[in-house]
Design a protein around this motif. Sequence first.
Motif, PDB file in Angstrom:
ATOM      1  N   GLN A  33      34.618  24.441  53.649  1.00  9.57           N
ATOM      2  CA  GLN A  33      33.699  24.195  52.524  1.00  9.57           C
ATOM      3  C   GLN A  33      33.001  25.478  52.070  1.00  9.57           C
ATOM      4  O   GLN A  33      32.927  25.766  50.885  1.00  9.57           O
ATOM      5  CB  GLN A  33      32.651  23.143  52.935  1.00  9.57           C
ATOM      6  CG  GLN A  33      31.898  22.590  51.734  1.00  9.57           C
ATOM      7  CD  GLN A  33      30.979  21.434  52.109  1.00  9.57           C
ATOM      8  OE1 GLN A  33      31.027  20.913  53.213  1.00  9.57           O
ATOM      9  NE2 GLN A  33      30.139  21.036  51.167  1.00  9.57           N
ATOM     10  N   VAL A  34      32.543  26.290  53.028  1.00 11.17           N
ATOM     11  CA  VAL A  34      31.803  27.508  52.653  1.00 11.17           C
ATOM     12  C   VAL A  34      32.740  28.519  51.973  1.00 11.17           C
ATOM     13  O   VAL A  34      32.339  29.211  51.039  1.00 11.17           O
ATOM     14  CB  VAL A  34      31.054  28.128  53.855  1.00 11.17           C
ATOM     15  CG1 VAL A  34      31.984  28.857  54.816  1.00 11.17           C
ATOM     16  CG2 VAL A  34      29.974  29.101  53.375  1.00 11.17           C
ATOM     17  N   ASN A  35      33.997  28.580  52.402  1.00  7.97           N
ATOM     18  CA  ASN A  35      34.958  29.475  51.743  1.00  7.97           C
ATOM     19  C   ASN A  35      35.213  29.049  50.301  1.00  7.97           C
ATOM     20  O   ASN A  35      35.329  29.890  49.408  1.00  7.97           O
ATOM     21  CB  ASN A  35      36.276  29.518  52.524  1.00  7.97           C
ATOM     22  CG  ASN A  35      36.254  30.603  53.589  1.00  7.97           C
ATOM     23  OD1 ASN A  35      36.360  31.786  53.293  1.00  7.97           O
ATOM     24  ND2 ASN A  35      36.057  30.202  54.832  1.00  7.97           N
ATOM     25  N   ASP A  40      33.251  30.819  44.241  1.00  6.68           N
ATOM     26  CA  ASP A  40      32.575  30.695  42.932  1.00  6.68           C
ATOM     27  C   ASP A  40      31.149  31.223  42.933  1.00  6.68           C
ATOM     28  O   ASP A  40      30.563  31.438  41.883  1.00  6.68           O
ATOM     29  CB  ASP A  40      32.536  29.212  42.493  1.00  6.68           C
ATOM     30  CG  ASP A  40      33.935  28.605  42.489  1.00  6.68           C
ATOM     31  OD1 ASP A  40      34.864  29.315  42.058  1.00  6.68           O
ATOM     32  OD2 ASP A  40      34.093  27.452  42.935  1.00  6.68           O
ATOM     33  N   ASP A  41      30.564  31.356  44.114  1.00  4.98           N
ATOM     34  CA  ASP A  41      29.137  31.711  44.185  1.00  4.98           C
ATOM     35  C   ASP A  41      28.943  33.004  44.984  1.00  4.98           C
ATOM     36  O   ASP A  41      29.043  33.016  46.210  1.00  4.98           O
ATOM     37  CB  ASP A  41      28.379  30.543  44.847  1.00  4.98           C
ATOM     38  CG  ASP A  41      26.871  30.738  44.820  1.00  4.98           C
ATOM     39  OD1 ASP A  41      26.420  31.874  44.552  1.00  4.98           O
ATOM     40  OD2 ASP A  41      26.147  29.755  45.079  1.00  4.98           O
ATOM     41  N   LYS A  42      28.659  34.087  44.265  1.00  4.63           N
ATOM     42  CA  LYS A  42      28.501  35.409  44.905  1.00  4.63           C
ATOM     43  C   LYS A  42      27.321  35.431  45.883  1.00  4.63           C
ATOM     44  O   LYS A  42      27.294  36.208  46.834  1.00  4.63           O
ATOM     45  CB  LYS A  42      28.296  36.498  43.835  1.00  4.63           C
ATOM     46  CG  LYS A  42      29.525  36.747  42.971  1.00  4.63           C
ATOM     47  CD  LYS A  42      30.556  37.589  43.722  1.00  4.63           C
ATOM     48  CE  LYS A  42      31.849  37.738  42.964  1.00  4.63           C
ATOM     49  NZ  LYS A  42      32.765  36.604  43.048  1.00  4.63           N
ATOM     50  N   SER A  47      24.909  36.184  51.302  1.00  2.47           N
ATOM     51  CA  SER A  47      24.228  35.614  52.480  1.00  2.47           C
ATOM     52  C   SER A  47      25.069  35.808  53.739  1.00  2.47           C
ATOM     53  O   SER A  47      24.550  36.095  54.817  1.00  2.47           O
ATOM     54  CB  SER A  47      23.988  34.111  52.302  1.00  2.47           C
ATOM     55  OG  SER A  47      23.146  33.878  51.231  1.00  2.47           O
ATOM     56  N   ALA A  48      26.392  35.643  53.589  1.00  2.33           N
ATOM     57  CA  ALA A  48      27.294  35.806  54.740  1.00  2.33           C
ATOM     58  C   ALA A  48      27.256  37.249  55.241  1.00  2.33           C
ATOM     59  O   ALA A  48      27.216  37.499  56.454  1.00  2.33           O
ATOM     60  CB  ALA A  48      28.710  35.406  54.358  1.00  2.33           C
TER      61      ALA A  48
END
Length: 403
Positions: A33-35, A40-42, A47-48
Amino acid sequence: MQFGLLGTGFQLFGYEEKLESNPLQHLFEVYVQVNKEAADDKNITKSAHEFFQRLELGDMQALSLWQRFRDLSVKEYSQIYKRLGIYFDEYSGESFYREKSQEVLKLLDSKGLLQKTVKGTATVDLSGNGEPSSVCTVMRSDGTSLYMTRDLAAAIDRMDKYNFDTMIYVTDKGQQKHFQQLFQMLKIMGYDWAERCQHVPFGVVQGMKTRRGDVTFLEDVLNEIRLRMLQNMASIKTTKELPNPQETAERVGLAALIVQDFRGLLLSDYQFSWDRVFQSRGDTGVFLQYTHARLHSLEETFGCGYLNDFNTACLQEPQSISVLQHLLRFDEVLYRSSQDLQPRHIVSYLLTLSHLAAVAHKTLQIKDSPPEVAGARLHLFKAARYVLANGMRLLGIMPVCRM
């Protein structure tokens, strides 16, 4: 960086109760999900990066989350490996070398091997003449380490700790270039023992799907194999009443999986086929187990009467000679596998042995033969079973005595 994504993902999409009940499955769901979101969300990617940086700097909150995920994963892995009969003395991944990787950077710098780029990253030129394909990055622009840096630190530490004769890395073939560069870099750092490091790459299994979809968890494969094997055994009229059918199904199923995996070069990709895995005739793990069980049954039936009384001169038939000659080759095959680290030589040897034993079993009667002939033949079958069992165990297969 992957862990930065996982840490960030868990803070956004993770659930404590799901983590406790099925850690690997839940962490996998969070990771997928996070990938997807990061594409789409920089801000998620940012944050990563920050999470990974906090890890590198020793932030207690980030480290404790990493430690928790790691402990849960190792616990789950241990359970799955236990089913395969595999036990590790130590679990130490490259993440252990976070601090030591900084020492490696200092060491590279002191040897004049470290080069800073305009972007602020640090690289090492493995060719010595600026060949672009031989330039290897060892530090990001924010000062954090890379896989290469941590693997360098790991190799040096493992040499200090174990003073090994050989260190063998077993990973997928996508990492071949990484290991070539790792060994090369150790060499130019002055470590002669880099010659003793070896990479054994393996290929990709294609077309393996279980009921949970395209991504395949080993545990699902093992469960499905056991279930299908139980169904197969139940449908065969000749299957004997077994004291523990679940355990037999697991052992025979594992043999099927291991033989299919080890039959070819480790480096080759192969197409997985459930139908081929379970064939009892032909070159399969089920055939090896079936042969072992048949030979064991011979000993149980005739062993008491004949095993003390035999004369090897009675083994004159071509079928006996073929089995004997093949048995003599066992050490040669083991030596070959130990040299090139390919299990396929042992698999091929055991399959041939099983075919020869099957032919001999059909033609060389024990019942109604003169005692010394019967004894000699029984000893021949016993020797074949011993070698078959030893070879199977070397491949990680537990032989069954009934099926």
